[in-house]
Design an enzyme around this catalytic site. Structure first.
Site, PDB file in Angstrom:
ATOM      1  N   ASN A 206      28.110   0.567 -16.224  1.00 51.49           N
ATOM      2  CA  ASN A 206      29.048   0.233 -17.295  1.00 51.49           C
ATOM      3  C   ASN A 206      29.573  -1.179 -17.077  1.00 51.49           C
ATOM      4  O   ASN A 206      29.254  -1.821 -16.078  1.00 51.49           O
ATOM      5  CB  ASN A 206      30.189   1.268 -17.354  1.00 51.49           C
ATOM      6  N   LYS A 341      44.614  16.393 -14.897  1.00 46.05           N
ATOM      7  CA  LYS A 341      44.135  15.943 -13.582  1.00 46.05           C
ATOM      8  C   LYS A 341      45.216  16.074 -12.508  1.00 46.05           C
ATOM      9  O   LYS A 341      44.997  15.739 -11.355  1.00 46.05           O
ATOM     10  CB  LYS A 341      43.636  14.495 -13.663  1.00 46.05           C
TER      11      LYS A 341
HETATM   12  N1  CTP Z   1      37.580   9.194 -12.885  1.00 42.73           N
HETATM   13  C1  CTP Z   1      37.209   9.741 -11.698  1.00 42.73           C
HETATM   14  N2  CTP Z   1      35.996  10.371 -11.558  1.00 42.73           N
HETATM   15  C2  CTP Z   1      35.165  10.466 -12.609  1.00 42.73           C
HETATM   16  C3  CTP Z   1      35.539   9.904 -13.844  1.00 42.73           C
HETATM   17  C4  CTP Z   1      36.752   9.263 -13.952  1.00 42.73           C
HETATM   18  O1  CTP Z   1      37.982   9.662 -10.750  1.00 42.73           O
HETATM   19  N3  CTP Z   1      33.997  11.073 -12.441  1.00 42.73           N
HETATM   20  C5  CTP Z   1      38.880   8.517 -12.984  1.00 42.73           C
HETATM   21  C6  CTP Z   1      38.837   7.071 -13.302  1.00 42.73           C
HETATM   22  O2  CTP Z   1      38.813   6.270 -12.151  1.00 42.73           O
HETATM   23  C7  CTP Z   1      40.122   6.852 -14.086  1.00 42.73           C
HETATM   24  C8  CTP Z   1      40.282   8.154 -14.816  1.00 42.73           C
HETATM   25  O3  CTP Z   1      39.596   9.133 -14.034  1.00 42.73           O
HETATM   26  O4  CTP Z   1      41.227   6.689 -13.234  1.00 42.73           O
HETATM   27  C9  CTP Z   1      39.671   8.067 -16.173  1.00 42.73           C
HETATM   28  O5  CTP Z   1      39.658   9.337 -16.705  1.00 42.73           O
HETATM   29  P1  CTP Z   1      38.589   9.802 -17.775  1.00 42.73           P
HETATM   30  O6  CTP Z   1      38.922  11.213 -18.118  1.00 42.73           O
HETATM   31  O7  CTP Z   1      37.201   9.494 -17.353  1.00 42.73           O
HETATM   32  O8  CTP Z   1      39.023   8.928 -18.960  1.00 42.73           O
HETATM   33  P2  CTP Z   1      38.294   7.897 -19.797  1.00 42.73           P
HETATM   34  O9  CTP Z   1      37.453   6.994 -18.961  1.00 42.73           O
HETATM   35  O10 CTP Z   1      39.363   7.269 -20.601  1.00 42.73           O
HETATM   36  O11 CTP Z   1      37.261   8.737 -20.667  1.00 42.73           O
HETATM   37  P3  CTP Z   1      37.330  10.007 -21.660  1.00 42.73           P
HETATM   38  O12 CTP Z   1      38.648   9.976 -22.333  1.00 42.73           O
HETATM   39  O13 CTP Z   1      36.171   9.760 -22.513  1.00 42.73           O
HETATM   40  O14 CTP Z   1      37.146  11.205 -20.782  1.00 42.73           O
END
Ligand code: CTP
Length: 404
Positions: A206, A341
């Site tokens: 990304n 979370k």
């Molecule tokens: N994160 C993580 N492990 C993952 C994916 C994300 O620790 N496998 C963490 C990222 O570092 C960030 C947060 O979770 O702190 C982002 O949450 P996420 O739910 O992935 O949100 P978005 O990236 O905004 O995506 P979406 O809303 O599409 O889920």
């Protein structure tokens, strides 16, 4: 208020150093300007003299200079040596300890902390010689204000532009405060993208550069924290003083973060972690093209932040911080993430703005906790990092005391 020696190097950014002097004065500081020979080609000493209301030092060979107590005393009285702009040449001479003009001699003579705001052409900045010199200075405790990206005077677009005067003045204040507000704390920061390998030559990645996470790591170090930085593939330099763990995939990052978390007071997940990875893992050989479409089955990666929340369960330490990229209903979505979370703070970015988010120096965010949502206007990522850490310090004060 402190006396700051402002060293002005010979680059086009020298004109902005006038504004740096003003910004320092507005913060209540007294500024003594030292100009290199080449700096005087861009701006006259008279400009600095009028602004600082002090004689400007241009050479140690000026008649009267060696009898002028004020100038001799500057090395002991200055509380900070700030170089703006710090050209590749000044950086190299500082790194080598060369003392061939007043500024470089002053550098060796003073015991004041040193802050440099580099400014130069992108290729000069990226040159291994410059990078090695910056690393040498960083290892000696010199601090830096990261150059910005944008249009350079030479017509190029890239990194190397002198940081904004206000940002430089804020960093100077920070150095002067010699903040120790995070002394004794262990801060774990993740930064950058993750790469999920498809085969030996291809990956899913990304556009994250890691800039926000690196700014947070840098700021935490400046506040005296012990910092473990878990960083995905990035071209940016990692801050000196951090314990850096380079990782590639989301699974690698999971392992590295969990290895550091047990001793952490704070874990900040600023990395853009992949949500999906090839279900079958990376192919051992390069995948050959065939006619027709190609489908790749992807499976979900483990959510590191959610796993941290589950692992911490009902304890209060470490403080857990996540980031969220949103395009609409920012606070609502961030608060949902906070709850699902089980974390303490979500820094929500509105990524629908062109001037915030990936691959830019600025960011606007909303800091969302269970009870509050504080909108932070668009600012430099380093300044935002400072606002985020201020908020984290408040959360820390109510969590467990420092462990070491
Ligand atoms: N994160 C993580 N492990 C993952 C994916 C994300 O620790 N496998 C963490 C990222 O570092 C960030 C947060 O979770 O702190 C982002 O949450 P996420 O739910 O992935 O949100 P978005 O990236 O905004 O995506 P979406 O809303 O599409 O889920």
């Amino acid at each position: 208020m402190a006396l700051i020696a402002l060293g002005v190097g010979g680059g086009i950014g020298a004109y902005k150093a006038v504004e740096v002097a003003r910004a320092l004065q507005k913060r209540g500081h007294d500024v003594a300007a030292i100009m290199t020979r080449n700096a005087r080609r861009f701006v006259t000493p008279l400009t600095f003299e009028a602004i600082t209301r002090r004689k400007v030092i241009t050479s140690q060979w000026t008649p009267g200079m060696n009898a002028d107590i004020e100038h001799i005393a500057l090395a002991t009285e200055a509380k900070l040596l700030l170089i703006a702009p710090a050209t590749a040449n000044v950086i190299a001479r500082f790194a080598a300890g060369i003392a061939d003009d007043f500024l470089t001699s002053f550098h060796l003579a003073t015991r004041a902390p040193i802050l440099m705001a580099p400014a130069m052409n992108t290729h000069m900045l990226e040159h291994p010689a410059t990078q090695a010199n910056l690393a040498t200075l960083a290892a000696r405790g010199v601090r830096f204000v990261e150059p910005g990206a944008g249009y350079l005077a030479c017509g190029w677009i890239g990194r190397g532009r002198l940081a904004e005067p206000d940002e430089i003045a804020a960093a100077a204040d920070q150095c002067l405060r010699g903040s120790t507000s995070l002394a004794g704390r262990h801060v774990v920061v993740s930064a950058g993208p993750t790469y999920e390998d498809l085969d030996p030559v291809r990956y899913l990645g990304n556009r994250s550069t890691g800039r926000m996470g690196l700014a947070i790591a840098d700021e935490a170090l400046a506040r005296g924290a012990r910092v473990t930085l878990v960083v995905g593939p990035t071209t940016l330099a990692t801050p000196a003083g951090a314990d850096v763990r380079h990782v590639r995939s989301a699974a690698d990052m999971h392992t590295a973060v969990f290895a550091a978390a047990p001793s952490a007071d704070v874990v900040i997940m600023a990395a853009a972690v992949a949500d999906y990875t090839p279900a079958a893992g990376a192919a051992p050989q390069k995948v050959k093209k065939t006619d027709g479409e190609l489908s790749i089955a992807l499976s979900r990666t483990r959510d590191i932040l959610a796993d941290l929340g589950a692992w911490r369960a009902d304890r209060v330490s470490p403080v857990l911080v996540g980031f969220a990229a949103e395009t609409e209903r920012v606070v609502e979505q961030a608060r949902a993430k906070l709850a699902s979370k089980r974390v303490d703070l979500v820094v929500a970015n509105d990524v629908s703005r062109a001037d915030a988010g990936f691959a830019v120096d600025t960011n606007a965010a909303t800091l969302v906790t269970r009870d509050e949502a504080e909108a932070v206007p668009l600012q430099q990522k380093r300044t935002l990092a400072s606002v985020i850490l201020d908020r984290i310090e408040t959360l820390l004060a109510t969590a467990a005391p420092a462990k070491d």
